[in-house]
Enzyme design. Structure first.
Site, PDB file in Angstrom:
ATOM      1  N   ASP A  71       0.956  -1.244  -0.157  1.00 23.70           N
ATOM      2  CA  ASP A  71      -0.068   0.011   0.123  1.00 23.70           C
ATOM      3  C   ASP A  71       0.990   1.228   0.103  1.00 23.70           C
ATOM      4  OD1 ASP A  71      -1.641   2.219   0.683  1.00 23.70           O
ATOM      5  OD2 ASP A  71      -3.356   0.437   1.528  1.00 23.70           O
ATOM      6  N   SER A 121      -6.864   4.238  -1.743  1.00 24.54           N
ATOM      7  CA  SER A 121      -6.767   2.803  -1.825  1.00 24.54           C
ATOM      8  C   SER A 121      -8.075   2.036  -2.164  1.00 24.54           C
ATOM      9  CB  SER A 121      -6.174   2.369  -0.593  1.00 24.54           C
ATOM     10  OG  SER A 121      -4.822   2.909  -0.232  1.00 24.54           O
ATOM     11  N   THR A 184      -7.904  -1.701   1.341  1.00 31.85           N
ATOM     12  CA  THR A 184      -7.490  -2.487   0.444  1.00 31.85           C
ATOM     13  C   THR A 184      -8.102  -3.933   0.764  1.00 31.85           C
ATOM     14  OG1 THR A 184      -5.426  -1.282   0.270  1.00 31.85           O
ATOM     15  CG2 THR A 184      -5.092  -3.389  -0.333  1.00 31.85           C
ATOM     16  N   PHE A 299      -4.806  -9.324  15.329  1.00 35.66           N
ATOM     17  CA  PHE A 299      -4.115  -9.158  16.433  1.00 35.66           C
ATOM     18  C   PHE A 299      -3.589  -7.721  17.090  1.00 35.66           C
ATOM     19  CE2 PHE A 299      -2.379 -12.138  13.299  1.00 35.66           C
ATOM     20  CZ  PHE A 299      -2.346 -13.444  14.165  1.00 35.66           C
ATOM     21  N   GLU A 343      -1.443  -7.902   1.835  1.00 31.75           N
ATOM     22  CA  GLU A 343      -1.096  -6.600   2.039  1.00 31.75           C
ATOM     23  C   GLU A 343      -0.144  -5.769   3.043  1.00 31.75           C
ATOM     24  OE1 GLU A 343      -3.388  -2.019   2.572  1.00 31.75           O
ATOM     25  OE2 GLU A 343      -3.867  -3.799   3.790  1.00 31.75           O
ATOM     26  N   ASP A 348       2.098   2.472   3.705  1.00 33.46           N
ATOM     27  CA  ASP A 348       1.326   3.946   3.600  1.00 33.46           C
ATOM     28  C   ASP A 348       1.051   4.883   4.511  1.00 33.46           C
ATOM     29  OD1 ASP A 348      -0.957   5.360   1.742  1.00 33.46           O
ATOM     30  OD2 ASP A 348      -1.949   5.049   3.468  1.00 33.46           O
ATOM     31  N   ASP A 389      -0.855  -0.118  -4.723  1.00 35.92           N
ATOM     32  CA  ASP A 389      -2.337   0.548  -5.225  1.00 35.92           C
ATOM     33  C   ASP A 389      -2.026   1.981  -5.666  1.00 35.92           C
ATOM     34  OD1 ASP A 389      -1.477   1.158  -2.820  1.00 35.92           O
ATOM     35  OD2 ASP A 389      -3.513   1.135  -1.629  1.00 35.92           O
ATOM     36  N   HIS A 478      -0.922  10.968  -1.043  1.00 36.78           N
ATOM     37  CA  HIS A 478      -0.577   9.920  -2.401  1.00 36.78           C
ATOM     38  C   HIS A 478       0.005  10.735  -3.602  1.00 36.78           C
ATOM     39  CE1 HIS A 478      -3.968   7.114  -0.706  1.00 36.78           C
ATOM     40  NE2 HIS A 478      -2.989   7.392   0.302  1.00 36.78           N
TER      41      HIS A 478
END
Length: 522
Positions: A71, A121, A184, A299, A343, A348, A389, A478
């Site tokens: 990402d 994304s 994503t 997690f 991913e 990102d 992405d 981005h």
């Protein structure tokens, strides 16, 4: 068993559903696929695929598909991570290769959304896994949907690669270091007019009244939803889900964010009583994978740790490589094959924070996960695709000498001291066009109003250092340039040259036989 996709005069065959007895053929009604198949983005990609298959040689068929998504992993990120990885191994760095650098085929991917020059994304991942470009902020629905308008998504749903793999009887899984409800991973299973609707507390009243379902709820109800959409289809649901985002599945009374009182994890366990839910690395290490058929593991409450932070507490959360290894062990038991999406979501986030060190270490972690996948599969029957992405406004600049620390200050060829700019201050090799590293957001003492930080005496390789940014923004943005795609296995030769992003889906679906052979569309 064969599932026939009928639309217009075209008849396609999807083969292979794992079952002991062969049931009668399943016919997927054309109205459910019509929105995908008649979309101009879909048809354009089919024309491109038809042209490429005329000369590209795909050896065999892809029984398995593994899609790796970094990402925000733009080309400059790959280059810098490659150098950092090499320098950590005692090399000068530039001559190093990440695992996917060695793949035999690569190309470029155009990332724009239908309505946005620089994408997000949600729209980009929807294109990758559904074959149709869409608008910014949308998940699994086409560009005729208005973001935030639940009713406008009616009849606009697209069919994802994960869904097609489920229908074909393959095992399916998704792994992410971000929340599994984040854009994503969510694009593989959800249909939403807004990527931010991760749990019911984020749904506006208008969406609730219109009957919209939040993304976490869609994940838990994936099997029933898919069977309801396609008559006579019997699937067994996603086999592996691993990542973060526990808060979106629990009610506020149990430490979550849901306001409807639902405990989605309990609902999932009730739906699959023989399956396993885990919330720690220790539990994953102790799990008998050979005896496990389904696994749901969250997690962390939100995103998982950055790789740099995870290394401080290696027993707290599994690495991306470890999660990939567990997922492959479970999915590979299906004789029909599998589809797995992995991913590296925190690349990102590191960039958004203006922190190159965190972004690059998570890129290296992705490379290690890819290497594991290559080791444990065969290029004869497994197509591995590695891509991003979108990119970030991240640069490698100056004229640093060969082997100069990639996270360091620029030291020119023939020199041993940092170079200085016109303002007399040193500068780093890595920087951002915008973001929180701007002087405007810096807490460091300034020599004059509007000046850059004085990096003399500053350790720019420290994990918390934010690289300089030109335009002051609280979060770096981005980038809109092309990203790279790397491929290995059946159909990999099709992923060369410069491609529209939605074309990746068509290659994966074609190589694995999940959709019919491409035809020339007039």
């Amino acid at each position: 068993m064969r599932l026939y996709l009928r639309f217009g005069l075209l008849l396609g065959v999807i083969t292979g559903v794992g079952c002991s007895k062969t049931p009668p053929p399943l016919h997927l009604s054309s109205p459910l696929l019509e929105n995908t198949l008649t979309n101009p983005w879909y048809q354009q990609a089919q024309r491109q695929l038809f042209g490429k298959t005329a000369y590209a040689q795909a050896h065999g068929k892809a029984k398995n598909i593994i899609l790796f998504v970094g990402d925000g992993m733009g080309v400059s990120t790959i280059t810098a991570a490659r150098i950092l990885d090499g320098q950590q191994k005692g090399m000068t760095g530039e001559e190093n290769n990440l695992s996917f650098d060695r793949f035999p085929f690569s190309g470029l991917v155009k990332t724009y959304n239908v309505d946005a020059q620089t994408p997000d994304s949600a729209g980009t991942m929807t294109a990758i896994v559904s074959g149709v470009k869409t608008n910014i902020g949308l998940l699994g629905v086409d560009e005729n949907t208005r973001r935030g308008d639940c009713s406008s998504a009616t009849g606009k749903a697209l069919v994802s690669l994960l869904e097609l793999a489920e229908i074909a009887g393959k095992a399916t899984g998704l792994v992410s270091t971000a929340r599994v409800t984040h854009a994503t991973p969510a694009a593989t299973y959800a249909k939403s007019a807004d990527r931010n609707w991760e749990d019911n507390s984020t749904l506006p009243q208008q969406a609730i009244s219109a009957g919209c379902e939040d993304i976490a709820s869609q994940l838990i109800g994936f099997e029933k939803s898919l069977e309801a959409r396609f008559a006579n289809v019997d699937v067994d649901g996603i086999d592996v889900v691993m990542g973060g985002g526990r808060r979106h599945f629990l009610p506020a009374s149990d430490g979550g964010q849901r306001t409807d009182g639902r405990n989605l994890l309990a609902e999932w366990q009730q739906q699959y009583p023989a399956a396993r839910y885990l919330d720690s690395k220790a539990a994953l290490n102790a799990l008998d994978l050979a005896a496990t058929e389904k696994l749901f593991a969250l997690f962390s409450g939100s995103h998982m740790q950055y790789e740099l932070e995870r290394r401080d507490e290696p027993d707290n959360e599994p690495s991306l490589r470890e999660m990939t290894e567990a997922a492959l062990a479970l999915l590979s038991k299906n004789e029909q094959g599998f589809f797995l999406m992995v991913e590296a979501g925190r690349i990102d986030h590191g960039h958004h924070a203006g922190n190159a060190s965190k972004a690059l270490h998570d890129t290296i972690a992705l490379s290690e996960a890819v290497a594991l996948a290559v080791e444990q599969t065969s290029p004869e029957d497994t197509l591995i695709v590695v891509t991003a992405d979108h990119s970030h406004v991240f640069t490698i600049a100056g004229y640093p000498r060969r082997g100069n620390p990639i996270l360091g200050k620029v030291v020119s060829v023939g020199s041993s001291t940092p170079s200085t700019a016109a303002d007399g201050l040193p500068y780093t090799t890595l920087a951002y066009a915008n973001g929180p590293g701007s002087e405007y957001f810096s807490s460091q003492e300034q020599t004059a109003a509007g000046s850059r930080r004085d990096l003399h005496g500053v350790d720019t390789q420290a994990r918390g250092f934010q690289q300089d940014a030109l335009v002051p923004l609280s979060s770096e943005t981005h980038g809109g340039e092309d990203v790279a795609v790397y491929a290995l296995g059946p159909g990999a030769a099709l992923l060369s040259g410069t491609n529209e992003q939605n074309f990746l889906f068509h290659v994966m679906a074609y190589a694995s036989g999940l959709l019919p052979q491409p035809v020339r569309a007039e």
